[in-house]
Motif scaffolding. Structure first.
Motif, short mmCIF file in Angstrom:
data_model
loop_
_atom_site.label_atom_id
_atom_site.label_comp_id
_atom_site.label_asym_id
_atom_site.label_seq_id
_atom_site.Cartn_x
_atom_site.Cartn_y
_atom_site.Cartn_z
N ARG A 41 0.83 -1.21 0.00
CA ARG A 41 0.00 0.00 0.00
C ARG A 41 0.86 1.26 0.00
N THR A 42 1.96 1.23 0.75
CA THR A 42 2.87 2.37 0.80
C THR A 42 3.52 2.60 -0.57
N TYR A 43 3.99 1.53 -1.17
CA TYR A 43 4.57 1.66 -2.51
C TYR A 43 3.52 2.13 -3.52
N LEU A 44 2.30 1.65 -3.39
CA LEU A 44 1.23 2.09 -4.29
C LEU A 44 1.01 3.60 -4.15
N ALA A 51 7.35 -2.49 -6.98
CA ALA A 51 7.54 -2.90 -5.58
C ALA A 51 6.20 -3.20 -4.92
N ALA A 52 5.18 -2.40 -5.23
CA ALA A 52 3.85 -2.63 -4.67
C ALA A 52 3.34 -4.01 -5.10
N GLU A 53 3.49 -4.31 -6.37
CA GLU A 53 3.02 -5.60 -6.88
C GLU A 53 3.76 -6.75 -6.21
N ARG A 54 5.07 -6.64 -6.09
CA ARG A 54 5.87 -7.70 -5.47
C ARG A 54 5.34 -8.02 -4.07
N ARG A 83 -3.86 -2.39 -9.78
CA ARG A 83 -4.20 -2.68 -11.19
C ARG A 83 -4.95 -1.50 -11.82
N ILE A 84 -5.79 -0.83 -11.06
CA ILE A 84 -6.48 0.35 -11.58
C ILE A 84 -5.45 1.43 -11.92
#
Length: 167
Positions: A41-44, A51-54, A83-84
């Motif tokens: 969530r932070t990376y997002l 990084a968020a996806e990982r 993804r959005i």
């Protein structure tokens, strides 16, 4: 989470990385899944999508492996939001439906609100007219809920999307 709420993303990441290492060392699988969601969530929020996806994908995998569906819910919801942000709307739809599938039937109303907010983001991204009604319901729900400062920031983002979408 204090650093995240204060907008100090680098400090938040450093704390979450320490928490992840500690959770792994202690064998605290639930804690590890939660911190992976926090990191994702932070990376997002920082638009560091790789990084968020990982971290979010790893959080989903571990939550499924150890039966922590409550944490899987949050990872999937945030993976849908990722993804959005990436413009991968079909994948976002899949993740959000998975989150809805595992949402506890008698869970907190707040959980349904945050999921509806993510679904609202998807509908807005698609230009779907159904977004208006859903976003009004979300705004009403957030208004009636007791919100933290972090929740208020999320609420304000949803409200801005609603205003932009309604124009």
């Amino acid at each position: 989470r204090v650093h995240l709420r204060a907008g100090r993303l680098d400090d938040a990441v450093a704390c979450f990385e320490r928490d992840k290492a500690l959770s792994r060392k202690l064998g605290d699988h639930r804690g590890e899944c939660r911190v992976l969601n926090d990191l994702g969530r932070t990376y997002l929020e920082n638009r560091e999508y790789e990084a968020a996806e990982r971290d979010l994908v790893e959080g989903v995998i571990l939550a499924q492996k150890y039966g922590h569906s409550d944490v899987e819910f949050f990872c999937r919801k945030d993976l849908g939001r990722l993804r959005i942000a990436q413009g991968r709307l079909e994948e976002a739809d899949k993740e959000l439906w998975e989150a809805k599938r595992i949402l506890p039937i008698n869970g907190e109303p707040y959980l349904q609100l945050v999921l509806d907010a993510a679904i609202g983001e998807l509908l807005v991204a698609r230009g779907d007219a159904a977004a208006d009604e859903l976003l009004l319901r979300i705004i009403s729900g957030f208004r009636d809920a007791e919100l933290s400062k972090n929740d208020l920031k999320y609420f304000s983002k949803i409200f801005k999307k609603f205003l932009t979408h309604s124009d």
